[in-house]
Design an enzyme around this catalytic site. Sequence first.
Site, PDB file in Angstrom:
ATOM      1  N   ASP A  15       2.899  -2.744  -9.120  1.00  0.00           N
ATOM      2  CA  ASP A  15       2.405  -2.709  -7.751  1.00  0.00           C
ATOM      3  C   ASP A  15       3.250  -1.758  -6.901  1.00  0.00           C
ATOM      4  O   ASP A  15       4.444  -1.580  -7.152  1.00  0.00           O
ATOM      5  CB  ASP A  15       2.455  -4.124  -7.160  1.00  0.00           C
ATOM      6  N   GLU A  62     -10.673  -7.902  -8.574  1.00  0.00           N
ATOM      7  CA  GLU A  62     -10.714  -7.764  -7.107  1.00  0.00           C
ATOM      8  C   GLU A  62     -10.513  -6.318  -6.649  1.00  0.00           C
ATOM      9  O   GLU A  62     -10.860  -5.975  -5.516  1.00  0.00           O
ATOM     10  CB  GLU A  62      -9.639  -8.655  -6.461  1.00  0.00           C
ATOM     11  N   ASN A  63      -9.932  -5.476  -7.512  1.00  0.00           N
ATOM     12  CA  ASN A  63      -9.676  -4.087  -7.097  1.00  0.00           C
ATOM     13  C   ASN A  63     -10.970  -3.291  -6.878  1.00  0.00           C
ATOM     14  O   ASN A  63     -10.939  -2.217  -6.268  1.00  0.00           O
ATOM     15  CB  ASN A  63      -8.758  -3.349  -8.092  1.00  0.00           C
ATOM     16  N   ARG A  66     -11.821  -1.985  -3.336  1.00  0.00           N
ATOM     17  CA  ARG A  66     -11.232  -0.782  -2.726  1.00  0.00           C
ATOM     18  C   ARG A  66     -12.300   0.284  -2.488  1.00  0.00           C
ATOM     19  O   ARG A  66     -13.429   0.149  -2.964  1.00  0.00           O
ATOM     20  CB  ARG A  66     -10.113  -0.250  -3.624  1.00  0.00           C
TER      21      ARG A  66
END
Length: 238
Positions: A15, A62-63, A66
């Site tokens: 991250d 979940e990305n 973006r």
Amino acid sequence: MKNTIIPRHMAIILDGNGRWAKEKGLSRSKGHVAGFETLKKIVPYIFNRGVSILSIFAFSTENFKRSEAEVSFLMNLFVNKFRKENKFFVDSNIKVIFSGRIASPLPDNVQETLRELERLTSHNTGGILNVCLNYGGHSEIVDAVKKIVQGGLRVEDIDEEVFEAYLYQRLPAIDFLIRTSGEKRVSNFMLWQLAYAEFYFPEIYFPDFNEEQVDIALEVYAKRNRRFGGIQDETESD
Ligand code: IPE
Ligand code: IPE
Ligand code: MG
């Protein structure tokens, strides 16, 4: 650092690529490219230090929230790195496996690239790199339950060992989790496998995570006192 306790299965939530780039006045994309360069340096190093399995979080379910531009940049990067640089993994003797929903909405060329790299490296013996891509810990558990129901298992057939066989990969529990960038959360990563892991949250952004940082992390792990619900010193018992 010889004779130290080394985790068998280590995991990294990589991250901070975006913040690394922002601090340098660069685009987020440059941060992702730098993150991949870091991976190429540290993955062989981690296996050389004696770790057998390394799980990394490359892209979460979940990305997909973006921007379209960032998601499509990352998808192209996966194809570029995992296809055009597949020789790196083959020559490093690393067995690459993928965990996640390797299905739509991942573009077809990404799915093909991942399957091909798994095939090309399937006989490698120098360490297992489990790349979590379009991966979610909740999805993994739900997908396992679906396979169990589809397989017609009876209630009395199911225990923890049987359940584990239905996860994306058959891997031992994670011993040590590192999340870079100072965020102190799991973000839906390998929830089942992390049950008794030791956690370490260095402040450094992933592109700056280097061999020296790996050594520091492994020293931190070696000093941890793992109890698994028991007690450390039996003489302390009443
Ligand atoms: C991690 O870096 C890489 C992916 C999630 C793909 P981020 O892109 O999350 O970087 P930050 O957290 O915005 O700095
Ligand atoms: C987790 O990082 C996913 C990956 C590293 C691939 P995120 O940056 O997406 O997590 P949150 O949104 O900060 O929890
Ligand atoms: Mg992040």
